[in-house]
Design a protein around this motif. Sequence first.
Motif, PDB file in Angstrom:
ATOM      1  N   GLY A  99       6.456  17.409 -11.776  1.00 31.53           N
ATOM      2  CA  GLY A  99       6.515  16.918 -10.396  1.00 31.53           C
ATOM      3  C   GLY A  99       5.159  16.754  -9.749  1.00 31.53           C
ATOM      4  N   PRO A 100       4.295  17.787  -9.789  1.00 38.01           N
ATOM      5  CA  PRO A 100       2.965  17.619  -9.202  1.00 38.01           C
ATOM      6  C   PRO A 100       2.142  16.527  -9.888  1.00 38.01           C
ATOM      7  CG  PRO A 100       3.461  19.936  -9.468  1.00 38.01           C
ATOM      8  CD  PRO A 100       4.558  19.175 -10.155  1.00 38.01           C
ATOM      9  N   LEU A 101       2.324  16.354 -11.187  1.00 44.09           N
ATOM     10  CA  LEU A 101       1.603  15.293 -11.905  1.00 44.09           C
ATOM     11  C   LEU A 101       2.074  13.917 -11.442  1.00 44.09           C
ATOM     12  CD1 LEU A 101      -0.414  14.536 -14.116  1.00 44.09           C
ATOM     13  CD2 LEU A 101       1.474  14.589 -15.735  1.00 44.09           C
ATOM     14  N   ILE A 102       3.383  13.759 -11.283  1.00 45.73           N
ATOM     15  CA  ILE A 102       3.933  12.488 -10.787  1.00 45.73           C
ATOM     16  C   ILE A 102       3.440  12.222  -9.368  1.00 45.73           C
ATOM     17  CG2 ILE A 102       6.057  11.292 -10.136  1.00 45.73           C
ATOM     18  CD1 ILE A 102       7.432  12.772 -12.462  1.00 45.73           C
ATOM     19  N   ALA A 103       3.417  13.249  -8.525  1.00 45.18           N
ATOM     20  CA  ALA A 103       2.932  13.092  -7.150  1.00 45.18           C
ATOM     21  C   ALA A 103       1.449  12.726  -7.139  1.00 45.18           C
ATOM     22  CB  ALA A 103       3.168  14.372  -6.362  1.00 45.18           C
ATOM     23  N   LEU A 104       0.663  13.314  -8.039  1.00 46.49           N
ATOM     24  CA  LEU A 104      -0.759  12.978  -8.129  1.00 46.49           C
ATOM     25  C   LEU A 104      -0.956  11.529  -8.556  1.00 46.49           C
ATOM     26  CD1 LEU A 104      -3.723  13.920  -8.027  1.00 46.49           C
ATOM     27  CD2 LEU A 104      -3.490  14.515 -10.444  1.00 46.49           C
ATOM     28  N   VAL A 105      -0.178  11.075  -9.519  1.00 47.61           N
ATOM     29  CA  VAL A 105      -0.255   9.673  -9.951  1.00 47.61           C
ATOM     30  C   VAL A 105       0.089   8.752  -8.784  1.00 47.61           C
ATOM     31  CG1 VAL A 105       0.845   7.929 -11.415  1.00 47.61           C
ATOM     32  CG2 VAL A 105       0.159  10.121 -12.390  1.00 47.61           C
ATOM     33  N   GLY A 106       1.118   9.096  -8.016  1.00 42.22           N
ATOM     34  CA  GLY A 106       1.482   8.293  -6.842  1.00 42.22           C
ATOM     35  C   GLY A 106       0.383   8.271  -5.803  1.00 42.22           C
ATOM     36  N   PHE A 107      -0.278   9.415  -5.598  1.00 47.75           N
ATOM     37  CA  PHE A 107      -1.368   9.506  -4.625  1.00 47.75           C
ATOM     38  C   PHE A 107      -2.548   8.628  -5.036  1.00 47.75           C
ATOM     39  CE2 PHE A 107      -5.248  11.751  -3.149  1.00 47.75           C
ATOM     40  CZ  PHE A 107      -5.070  11.570  -1.788  1.00 47.75           C
ATOM     41  N   VAL A 108      -2.947   8.707  -6.297  1.00 52.03           N
ATOM     42  CA  VAL A 108      -4.074   7.892  -6.785  1.00 52.03           C
ATOM     43  C   VAL A 108      -3.708   6.416  -6.727  1.00 52.03           C
ATOM     44  CG1 VAL A 108      -5.477   7.361  -8.813  1.00 52.03           C
ATOM     45  CG2 VAL A 108      -5.031   9.739  -8.205  1.00 52.03           C
ATOM     46  N   ARG A 144       0.824  -1.206   0.000  1.00 54.08           N
ATOM     47  CA  ARG A 144       0.000   0.000   0.000  1.00 54.08           C
ATOM     48  C   ARG A 144       0.857   1.255   0.000  1.00 54.08           C
ATOM     49  NH1 ARG A 144      -1.020   3.551   3.638  1.00 54.08           N
ATOM     50  NH2 ARG A 144      -0.105   2.343   5.297  1.00 54.08           N
ATOM     51  N   SER A 145       1.988   1.231   0.666  1.00 58.49           N
ATOM     52  CA  SER A 145       2.819   2.420   0.821  1.00 58.49           C
ATOM     53  C   SER A 145       3.818   2.628  -0.305  1.00 58.49           C
ATOM     54  CB  SER A 145       3.591   2.343   2.134  1.00 58.49           C
ATOM     55  OG  SER A 145       2.691   2.281   3.208  1.00 58.49           O
ATOM     56  N   ALA A 146       4.104   1.607  -1.072  1.00 61.98           N
ATOM     57  CA  ALA A 146       5.129   1.688  -2.114  1.00 61.98           C
ATOM     58  C   ALA A 146       4.905   2.820  -3.120  1.00 61.98           C
ATOM     59  CB  ALA A 146       5.244   0.348  -2.830  1.00 61.98           C
ATOM     60  N   PRO A 147       3.691   3.082  -3.612  1.00 60.23           N
ATOM     61  CA  PRO A 147       3.518   4.175  -4.578  1.00 60.23           C
ATOM     62  C   PRO A 147       3.812   5.553  -3.997  1.00 60.23           C
ATOM     63  CG  PRO A 147       1.619   2.714  -4.622  1.00 60.23           C
ATOM     64  CD  PRO A 147       2.465   2.306  -3.463  1.00 60.23           C
ATOM     65  N   GLY A 148       3.818   5.693  -2.693  1.00 57.72           N
ATOM     66  CA  GLY A 148       4.104   6.967  -2.059  1.00 57.72           C
ATOM     67  C   GLY A 148       5.506   7.477  -2.352  1.00 57.72           C
ATOM     68  N   ILE A 149       6.395   6.592  -2.789  1.00 60.58           N
ATOM     69  CA  ILE A 149       7.759   6.999  -3.112  1.00 60.58           C
ATOM     70  C   ILE A 149       7.765   7.988  -4.278  1.00 60.58           C
ATOM     71  CG2 ILE A 149       8.330   5.162  -4.745  1.00 60.58           C
ATOM     72  CD1 ILE A 149      10.645   6.334  -1.970  1.00 60.58           C
ATOM     73  N   LEU A 150       6.733   7.961  -5.111  1.00 59.48           N
ATOM     74  CA  LEU A 150       6.659   8.893  -6.237  1.00 59.48           C
ATOM     75  C   LEU A 150       6.478  10.337  -5.781  1.00 59.48           C
ATOM     76  CD1 LEU A 150       4.454   6.889  -8.753  1.00 59.48           C
ATOM     77  CD2 LEU A 150       6.912   7.258  -8.839  1.00 59.48           C
ATOM     78  N   LYS A 151       6.031  10.542  -4.537  1.00 54.42           N
ATOM     79  CA  LYS A 151       5.854  11.900  -4.019  1.00 54.42           C
ATOM     80  C   LYS A 151       7.186  12.632  -3.882  1.00 54.42           C
ATOM     81  CE  LYS A 151       1.698  10.671  -1.541  1.00 54.42           C
ATOM     82  NZ  LYS A 151       1.076  10.491  -0.246  1.00 54.42           N
ATOM     83  N   ILE A 152       8.276  11.896  -3.878  1.00 49.54           N
ATOM     84  CA  ILE A 152       9.599  12.501  -3.802  1.00 49.54           C
ATOM     85  C   ILE A 152       9.836  13.431  -4.996  1.00 49.54           C
ATOM     86  CG2 ILE A 152      12.072  11.985  -3.986  1.00 49.54           C
ATOM     87  CD1 ILE A 152      11.556   9.504  -2.316  1.00 49.54           C
ATOM     88  N   PHE A 153       9.256  13.094  -6.137  1.00 49.79           N
ATOM     89  CA  PHE A 153       9.471  13.870  -7.351  1.00 49.79           C
ATOM     90  C   PHE A 153       8.555  15.087  -7.455  1.00 49.79           C
ATOM     91  CE2 PHE A 153      10.633   9.454  -8.390  1.00 49.79           C
ATOM     92  CZ  PHE A 153      11.986   9.656  -8.617  1.00 49.79           C
ATOM     93  N   GLY A 154       7.825  15.396  -6.407  1.00 55.27           N
ATOM     94  CA  GLY A 154       6.896  16.517  -6.407  1.00 55.27           C
ATOM     95  C   GLY A 154       7.546  17.873  -6.550  1.00 55.27           C
ATOM     96  N   PHE A 155       8.846  17.976  -6.279  1.00 55.39           N
ATOM     97  CA  PHE A 155       9.534  19.268  -6.359  1.00 55.39           C
ATOM     98  C   PHE A 155       9.906  19.652  -7.790  1.00 55.39           C
ATOM     99  CE2 PHE A 155      12.967  16.248  -6.277  1.00 55.39           C
ATOM    100  CZ  PHE A 155      13.927  16.819  -7.096  1.00 55.39           C
ATOM    101  N   ILE A 156       9.867  18.711  -8.733  1.00 56.08           N
ATOM    102  CA  ILE A 156      10.266  18.987 -10.114  1.00 56.08           C
ATOM    103  C   ILE A 156       9.223  19.904 -10.760  1.00 56.08           C
ATOM    104  CG2 ILE A 156      10.729  17.957 -12.375  1.00 56.08           C
ATOM    105  CD1 ILE A 156      11.516  15.387 -10.894  1.00 56.08           C
ATOM    106  N   PRO A 157       9.655  21.006 -11.353  1.00 53.57           N
ATOM    107  CA  PRO A 157       8.691  21.913 -11.988  1.00 53.57           C
ATOM    108  C   PRO A 157       7.909  21.220 -13.104  1.00 53.57           C
ATOM    109  CG  PRO A 157      10.854  22.932 -11.842  1.00 53.57           C
ATOM    110  CD  PRO A 157      11.012  21.504 -11.432  1.00 53.57           C
ATOM    111  N   VAL A 158       6.697  21.579 -13.268  1.00 50.71           N
ATOM    112  CA  VAL A 158       5.743  21.145 -14.283  1.00 50.71           C
ATOM    113  C   VAL A 158       5.311  19.687 -14.098  1.00 50.71           C
ATOM    114  CG1 VAL A 158       5.232  20.945 -16.750  1.00 50.71           C
ATOM    115  CG2 VAL A 158       6.661  22.812 -15.936  1.00 50.71           C
TER     116      VAL A 158
END
Length: 95
Positions: A29-38, A13-27
């Motif tokens: 990053g937030p999309l990658i973090a959203l994919v990880g959250f979903v 369950r927690s493994a996809p949360g690692i994608l939130k690390i890339f949230g700082f990348i402009p443009v």
Amino acid sequence: MQLVADGQNDRVRSAPGILKIFGFIPVVGPLIALVGFVWQIVAMVVAVRHTLGYTSTMRAVVIVIPSLVAINLFSFIVGIVIGATVMPFFEISGP
């Protein structure tokens, strides 16, 4: 009903949360973090369904969504309290 005692469902369950690390990348990053959250929410539903032995995915969703709301509300309140108590120490005083 079979319960998994070794924490395997929690790791899955927690493994996809690692994608939130890339949230700082402009443009992107937030999309990658959203994919990880979903992906994390979907993994939580699957883990709850499997662990509790539900045959209906909707029953697992009914468990996960209120839990997710409660966790986020608690995190928000703790952030407000800690932010309010820490901020006075970081005030910048003028000349």
